[in-house]
Write an enzyme that holds these catalytic residues in place. Sequence first.
Site, PDB file in Angstrom:
ATOM      1  N   LEU A   1      73.626  28.566  14.298  1.00 62.72           N
ATOM      2  CA  LEU A   1      72.930  27.298  14.071  1.00 62.72           C
ATOM      3  C   LEU A   1      71.523  27.255  14.659  1.00 62.72           C
ATOM      4  O   LEU A   1      70.887  26.206  14.667  1.00 62.72           O
ATOM      5  CB  LEU A   1      73.774  26.144  14.624  1.00 62.72           C
ATOM      6  CG  LEU A   1      75.188  26.042  14.039  1.00 62.72           C
ATOM      7  CD1 LEU A   1      75.933  24.858  14.648  1.00 62.72           C
ATOM      8  CD2 LEU A   1      75.146  25.942  12.526  1.00 62.72           C
ATOM      9  N   CYS A   2      71.051  28.386  15.183  1.00 64.89           N
ATOM     10  CA  CYS A   2      69.688  28.432  15.749  1.00 64.89           C
ATOM     11  C   CYS A   2      68.649  28.485  14.630  1.00 64.89           C
ATOM     12  O   CYS A   2      68.871  29.094  13.580  1.00 64.89           O
ATOM     13  CB  CYS A   2      69.528  29.665  16.647  1.00 64.89           C
ATOM     14  SG  CYS A   2      70.250  29.473  18.272  1.00 64.89           S
ATOM     15  N   HIS A   3      67.505  27.865  14.900  1.00 65.98           N
ATOM     16  CA  HIS A   3      66.398  27.917  13.960  1.00 65.98           C
ATOM     17  C   HIS A   3      65.621  29.220  14.128  1.00 65.98           C
ATOM     18  O   HIS A   3      65.597  29.808  15.217  1.00 65.98           O
ATOM     19  CB  HIS A   3      65.443  26.737  14.183  1.00 65.98           C
ATOM     20  CG  HIS A   3      66.072  25.408  13.964  1.00 65.98           C
ATOM     21  ND1 HIS A   3      66.830  24.778  14.922  1.00 65.98           N
ATOM     22  CD2 HIS A   3      66.063  24.580  12.878  1.00 65.98           C
ATOM     23  CE1 HIS A   3      67.257  23.619  14.455  1.00 65.98           C
ATOM     24  NE2 HIS A   3      66.808  23.471  13.221  1.00 65.98           N
TER      25      HIS A   3
ATOM     26  N   MET B   1      67.761  29.346  23.659  1.00 66.87           N
ATOM     27  CA  MET B   1      68.682  30.376  23.189  1.00 66.87           C
ATOM     28  C   MET B   1      67.998  31.738  23.092  1.00 66.87           C
ATOM     29  O   MET B   1      68.618  32.775  23.325  1.00 66.87           O
ATOM     30  CB  MET B   1      69.284  29.987  21.839  1.00 66.87           C
ATOM     31  CG  MET B   1      70.183  28.762  21.892  1.00 66.87           C
ATOM     32  SD  MET B   1      71.442  28.847  23.202  1.00 66.87           S
ATOM     33  CE  MET B   1      72.284  30.353  22.768  1.00 66.87           C
ATOM     34  N   GLU B   2      66.711  31.730  22.765  1.00 62.09           N
ATOM     35  CA  GLU B   2      65.981  33.002  22.712  1.00 62.09           C
ATOM     36  C   GLU B   2      65.884  33.630  24.093  1.00 62.09           C
ATOM     37  O   GLU B   2      66.065  34.845  24.250  1.00 62.09           O
ATOM     38  CB  GLU B   2      64.590  32.771  22.119  1.00 62.09           C
ATOM     39  CG  GLU B   2      64.565  32.587  20.610  1.00 62.09           C
ATOM     40  CD  GLU B   2      65.157  31.268  20.141  1.00 62.09           C
ATOM     41  OE1 GLU B   2      65.459  31.153  18.938  1.00 62.09           O
ATOM     42  OE2 GLU B   2      65.303  30.337  20.970  1.00 62.09           O
TER      43      GLU B   2
ATOM     44  N   ASP C   1      74.962  49.681  29.230  1.00 60.44           N
ATOM     45  CA  ASP C   1      75.107  50.884  28.419  1.00 60.44           C
ATOM     46  C   ASP C   1      74.432  52.084  29.077  1.00 60.44           C
ATOM     47  O   ASP C   1      74.951  53.207  29.021  1.00 60.44           O
ATOM     48  CB  ASP C   1      74.509  50.638  27.033  1.00 60.44           C
ATOM     49  CG  ASP C   1      74.634  51.850  26.122  1.00 60.44           C
ATOM     50  OD1 ASP C   1      75.747  52.407  26.017  1.00 60.44           O
ATOM     51  OD2 ASP C   1      73.622  52.244  25.517  1.00 60.44           O
TER      52      ASP C   1
END
Length: 320
Positions: free
Chosen positions: A75-77, A111-112, A126
Amino acid sequence: MSDLTHLDDHGRARMVDVSAKADTTRIAVAAGELATTAEVVRLVRSDDLPKADVLATARIAGISGAKKTSELIPLCHQLALSSVKIEFGFTDTTITVEATAKTKGPTGVEMEALTAVAVAGLTLHDMVKAVDPAATMNGVRLVTKEGGKRGRWTREQSTAPEPNSAVILVASTGAANGSREDTTGPSIEEWLRQRGFTTRGPLVYADADISTGLADALSTSPALIVSTGGTGVSPTDATPEATRAVLDRELPGLADAIRERGTKVTPHASLSRGLAGVAGRSVVVNLPGSPGGVKDGLAVLEPLLDHLLAQVAGGGTHDE
């Protein structure tokens, strides 16, 4: 349901329509920590792991992750990111990750920033798993955000600083945009590390953004914040003004002693406007932006720092 913007009136997931919102500058800072072994921390710091440059690889992965956030989080733009910066720090058994994302648009970049931290941390895992398969990526969290009608938000922290915790800030527009290399921040980090401090940073900000850097540094309630740069009289030098705005009490004697020490080497040191003081339970010290000025400032701090931090923490025993 109405308080959750990603749900409609029927409780169904939706992508929020932001077309009516005004474009403003949006900045978000997120952080997390890879918990590992002292041996892994040593190997990463000395670039002795058999794989490629660990931190450079994790940094690139985090930046790429930020760019792909709208593909990963349904749902992120899609945002036109103007900047993504990732910084690493070290304690004895952790590698800290901090991401700052910036855009100008109608919705935020939280969110970014969070995705950048998570992807950078997973890439670290990793890279080190052959040495420590039990490493864990912990505490991915939003630290600060600003922009939009709600303005600035900062995560609440405990008012009691962690003993021997420090944040290093660098005010340098050139270093922030990549046109010059900063050597002052790493020298402060090494000086603090040798004295048993756990450090965050160096966090590099353009001169105009140093107030954001100070707010970010204070959000983690460190015992000590040391800044370098932005203390002169050029039109862009703004560190003293930003520092004064957050101080509860100034320590003019300490700032004067740093200037006095510098004038023994160069008369230009008298032009420094650096401040020192206490913000909450954190000691804040401005150092000049030159390697020599930093060296002189740290020499002044050397015999005072333990006693100063003990007093601010409430444990001072000497009459003043």
